[in-house]
Design a protein around this motif. Structure first.
Motif, mmCIF file in Angstrom:
data_model
loop_
_atom_site.group_PDB
_atom_site.id
_atom_site.type_symbol
_atom_site.label_atom_id
_atom_site.label_comp_id
_atom_site.label_asym_id
_atom_site.label_seq_id
_atom_site.Cartn_x
_atom_site.Cartn_y
_atom_site.Cartn_z
ATOM 1 N N GLY C 195 41.924 42.777 33.709
ATOM 2 C CA GLY C 195 40.569 43.324 33.846
ATOM 3 C C GLY C 195 40.570 44.837 33.955
ATOM 4 O O GLY C 195 39.736 45.514 33.352
ATOM 5 N N ILE C 196 41.525 45.376 34.712
ATOM 6 C CA ILE C 196 41.570 46.830 34.892
ATOM 7 C C ILE C 196 42.041 47.519 33.610
ATOM 8 O O ILE C 196 41.535 48.589 33.241
ATOM 9 N N PHE C 207 39.394 55.840 32.336
ATOM 10 C CA PHE C 207 40.339 56.542 33.189
ATOM 11 C C PHE C 207 41.735 56.319 32.639
ATOM 12 O O PHE C 207 41.971 55.405 31.843
ATOM 13 N N ASP C 208 42.638 57.193 33.027
ATOM 14 C CA ASP C 208 44.013 57.086 32.543
ATOM 15 C C ASP C 208 44.797 56.187 33.475
ATOM 16 O O ASP C 208 44.733 56.324 34.691
ATOM 17 N N VAL C 275 45.875 48.968 40.431
ATOM 18 C CA VAL C 275 44.704 48.098 40.380
ATOM 19 C C VAL C 275 43.848 48.338 41.618
ATOM 20 O O VAL C 275 42.621 48.431 41.543
ATOM 21 N N ARG C 276 44.501 48.488 42.751
ATOM 22 C CA ARG C 276 43.773 48.814 43.979
ATOM 23 C C ARG C 276 43.033 50.128 43.828
ATOM 24 O O ARG C 276 41.871 50.246 44.205
ATOM 25 N N GLY C 277 43.735 51.131 43.284
ATOM 26 C CA GLY C 277 43.124 52.451 43.106
ATOM 27 C C GLY C 277 41.868 52.364 42.253
ATOM 28 O O GLY C 277 40.818 52.902 42.611
ATOM 29 N N ALA C 278 41.980 51.664 41.126
ATOM 30 C CA ALA C 278 40.822 51.531 40.237
ATOM 31 C C ALA C 278 39.699 50.774 40.929
ATOM 32 O O ALA C 278 38.525 51.124 40.795
ATOM 33 N N GLY C 283 34.500 50.519 43.180
ATOM 34 C CA GLY C 283 33.822 49.613 44.104
ATOM 35 C C GLY C 283 33.936 48.158 43.698
ATOM 36 O O GLY C 283 33.013 47.373 43.886
ATOM 37 N N LEU C 284 35.079 47.775 43.126
ATOM 38 C CA LEU C 284 35.285 46.383 42.712
ATOM 39 C C LEU C 284 36.234 45.689 43.680
ATOM 40 O O LEU C 284 36.979 46.328 44.412
#
Lengths: 362, 83, 358
Positions: C195-196, C207-208, C275-278, C283-284
């Motif tokens: 998903g990310i 985003f990169d 994935v956490r960062g994204a 806000g997901l």
């Protein structure tokens, strides 16, 4: 993640909870104004850790929740126009107006696009000169400078196809309304840290001294919130009512000057209706007259609307901290995140939705 | 309200103050962020990001100072549990 | 162009909020609550039968002494080529995985292409090449197909619909309704990668990142899990690959189908830093972000360690972890123990997760 993970440390959180429980001699009623803080409190079950010492009530600080029905209806009407691209933060798409939401408008053919930043909307306007691009400018003081910058940039780039439907609201007037209400139970406030990152916390000093109520500027992680609660309890136990700053790594007294400057250049204070609460004087922002060519209400000559909110919903009382969501007859029955009766059930941050998500089984 | 996330400034771009921006790193995710409101931010700083704008430069020494206190009470309580 | 809004567009009478949808909205395809309602109200009402009503990712039925696994799936993804894969490899992996989740060995695949007028043939060639490579390495054959072209604007480049057939080894019988209290929930690795990876390349959110989609065929991993057990063992109650709607949707489906509660431990669920960062940035919640190469297995407690060990030896299961258990309480509900010892409900989302500002 630096400045996030360390503030989610369970050992520190437990220590702070212990401190709060030892310090309080009676249950204090505290309000976190901001929906983001509500979300953290619910997500980590912080209320349960300090249930005997502190009653937490959830404030009106969710821009999605307080945007009035009329404004959503205006947004949907604009989005439905041909040759229009309606852009919005993702949060607003599922908020019902009086009959439908922006998602439904999209399913009926409206070009509704989610953007991450208002600057993305400006970019879309530049790339689509033959279309009207409208951005739904909602939010509190945190978001206002970014939205102001988008309008400012659009003017600088001489864009004639960009406008903003502005529904900005301000925190201190809402806190004042809560404090002035005869049924007020709130004895201390956690002030919204990200609003204060922009505004500083000077304007909260008036409230603290006028109503003799302690206010602590708080961050958004569980340790931040527990520390802010601890600071409030210490003040309350000693009879003090001052403004203190827990979130000092990101907030200082005067706030962010460049952000305030652009905000004042583009916006001016106005009366605003809050969903679930009603009209609050000088509680919002609108575009200054110099920027009226970017004001979607003027560009599209919107007529003022008046829409009644569902009577079954007690969101006014919930948003003022006078009722808990579970005290509403509709909660979890006729009102769920799938079929929200009132705004606090719509946004993940709304007090009712947060309760539904985390507390339904308790 | 107002989701804002701390990220580290990786590099700066643009001389025009209104367009000053930076690549900001969030746990390995990088996004171009507008620095118009944090002209003082330099590479290596952490900034608090909201809707594509840095709204505040995180004060590292202040964070260090206040967190040292939190850490000390956390450690105390862990000792307390152990005892 | 007149900018005056027509007054009649703004006739508001009833203040009731949105109650029901009389048109399809995107959320109906999200794998969340809206999808479940659509399935129940439109399709199951008319199609109901004992095989379908199990609502597994594939149908399993006997033909001539064999247990046949049969599935169909559609693939609509933008962009067509994304970090770590493309619509072609995704179509093969998704179909193989739907079959593998019954314990079946996937054998044959059919593929139908709905192509939009104007699509460069070279693009289609690249998709076909990728499908061929994916099928070859998964050991399945694409044995039938169909192509239709729709007018420009009526499609999104190319849509692929697949069918797949496989054979379930004798004695194996898995189903979402077989979960019992006390069973152990195992997840095969990090969640949210697919998903990310897709989000990172979407217009408006770009985003990169070096995150790649986890798109992969899981039948080899499943075969290793089965091989770790005595023949005919029912220790693996069921398996699912948590695709759209993420891990939370899959767990909710299992809890619902089996009438048990499922309790997971937040700290045990593997999520990559990126994935956490994204997710923090947008806000997901990673629990709702799609995967294309992960599986959830609910297994008998006494066999859990053996199955977990077998999974960790397979390249697609090195980060496998026990994330929770099936419980008697809160039937049909998924709950999560947080790091703070509190419990929260992991619900189905109404529709897609939206990037949020608040």
């Amino acid at each position: 993640m630096r400045y996030v993970d360390e503030y989610r440390d369970p050992a520190i959180a437990m220590a702070l909870a212990g401190q709060i429980n030892r310090a309080s001699t009676k249950p204090w009623v505290l309000m976190e104004v901001c929906g983001g803080q509500t979300h953290t409190l619910m997500r980590y079950g912080i209320g349960d850790l300090i249930a005997d010492s502190v009653e937490l009530v959830h404030g009106p600080g969710c821009p999605v929740c307080v945007t009035p029905l009329e404004m959503i209806d205006q947004a949907i009407a604009i989005a439905a126009r041909p040759d229009t691209i309606f852009t919005s933060y993702g949060d607003m798409l599922r908020v019902p107006g009086s009959r439908r939401d922006l998602f439904q408008a999209r399913s009926e053919g409206a070009d509704v696009r989610i953007v991450y930043s208002p600057m993305d909307a400006v970019q879309i306007a530049r790339a689509n000169p033959s279309r009207e691009v409208v951005f739904f400018g909602v939010g509190f003081e945190t978001t206002a400078p970014a939205n102001a910058m988008a309008v400012w940039q659009a003017r600088r780039q001489c864009l004639t196809n960009f406008s903003m439907l502005v529904s900005h609201v301000l925190v201190p007037p809402a806190m004042r309304l809560i404090l002035e209400s005869p049924g007020n139970r709130v004895q201390g406030f956690i002030a919204p840290g990200h609003v204060c990152a922009i505004m500083g916390f000077r304007e909260y000093e008036v409230l603290a001294s006028e109503f003799h109520v302690p206010i602590v500027v708080g961050g958004f992680e569980p340790v931040d919130l527990l520390e802010a609660i601890s600071m409030l309890v210490v003040q309350l136990e000693s009879g003090r009512a001052e403004v203190e700053n827990q979130y000092s790594r990101s907030v200082d007294y005067l706030g962010n000057r460049p952000a305030q400057n652009i905000m004042r250049e583009v916006f001016t204070v106005t009366d605003r209706k809050w969903r679930g609460i009603g009209e609050i004087g000088s509680s919002g922002l609108r575009l200054r007259d110099e920027f009226s060519t970017f004001d979607a209400e003027k560009v599209f000559r919107l007529e003022p609307l008046h829409v009644e909110e569902p009577r079954e919903c007690i969101s006014a009382l919930v948003l003022q901290g006078r009722c808990k969501p579970v005290q509403c007859a509709a909660f979890g029955t006729t009102c769920t995140p799938m079929h929200p009766l009132g705004a606090p059930m719509v946004s993940a941050e709304g007090a009712c939705a947060a309760w539904y998500q985390y507390k339904r089984h308790v | 309200m107002c989701l804002a996330v701390p990220g580290r400034v990786v590099d700066l771009t643009g001389d025009d103050p209104a367009f000053r921006s930076a690549n900001v790193d969030f746990c390995g995710i990088r996004k171009s962020i507008n620095l118009a409101f944090t002209p003082e931010a330099v590479v290596g700083d952490y900034v608090l990001v909201h809707v594509g704008f840095a709204i505040s430069r995180i004060d590292a020494s202040e964070a260090h100072r206040t967190f040292a206190y939190l850490k000390s009470i956390g450690a105390l309580s862990e000792e307390g549990y152990a005892a | 162009m007149s900018k005056l809004l027509q007054r009649e567009e703004l006739v508001f009478t009833c203040p009731l909020p949105v109650a029901a949808h009389d048109r399809i909205v995107l959320g109906h395809g999200s794998g969340g609550r809206l999808s479940a309602n659509l399935l129940r109200d439109v399709f199951l009402r008319r199609f109901s039968n004992p095989v379908l009503d199990r609502l597994d990712d594939q149908a399993v039925f006997p033909i001539g002494g064999s247990q046949v696994a049969f599935t169909t799936d559609s693939f609509v993804v933008q962009p067509l080529f994304f970090p770590g894969g493309d619509i072609g490899s995704l179509a093969i992996h998704g179909t193989v995985n739907d079959l593998a989740m019954s314990g079946a060995m996937p054998l044959y695949i059919g593929a139908a292409f709905i192509v939009e007028e104007g699509l460069p043939i070279e693009t289609l060639r690249r998709v076909a090449e990728s499908m061929a490579v994916a099928a070859e390495s998964a050991g399945v054959m694409i044995v039938t197909g169909d192509t239709k072209v729709v007018q420009r604007g009526k499609g999104d480049g190319v849509f692929i619909t697949t069918t797949g057939i496989g054979i379930v080894p004798s004695g194996i019988r898995m189903s979402a309704n077989a979960v019992r209290p006390g069973d152990v929930v195992i997840l095969s690795g990090f969640i949210g990668d697919h998903g990310i990876a897709i989000l990172s390349s979407r217009e408006g959110l770009q985003f990169d990142t070096t995150i790649l989609s986890d798109s992969a065929p899981l039948h080899g991993l499943v075969a290793d899990m089965l091989a770790a057990l005595p023949p005919g063992s029912d220790a693996i109650r069921c398996m699912r690959d948590p695709t759209r709607g993420g891990l939370s949707s899959t767990l909710n489906e299992l809890a619902d189908a089996s009438g048990v509660g499922i309790q997971v431990v937040e700290a045990k669920i593997p999520v990559r830093d990126q994935v956490r960062g994204a997710c923090e940035l947008l806000g997901l919640d990673p629990m709702y972000v799609a995967n294309e190469g992960k599986l959830v297995a609910v297994v008998a407690p006494e066999a859990a360690d053996r199955i977990l060990a077998a999974m960790r030896k397979h390249p697609l299961g090195t980060d496998a972890a026990i994330i929770g258990t099936a419980v008697l309480g809160n039937p049909g509900m998924v709950t999560m123990k947080t790091a703070f010892g509190s419990t929260k409900i992991v619900d189905l989302l109404p529709g897609d997760q939206l990037p949020r500002i608040c």
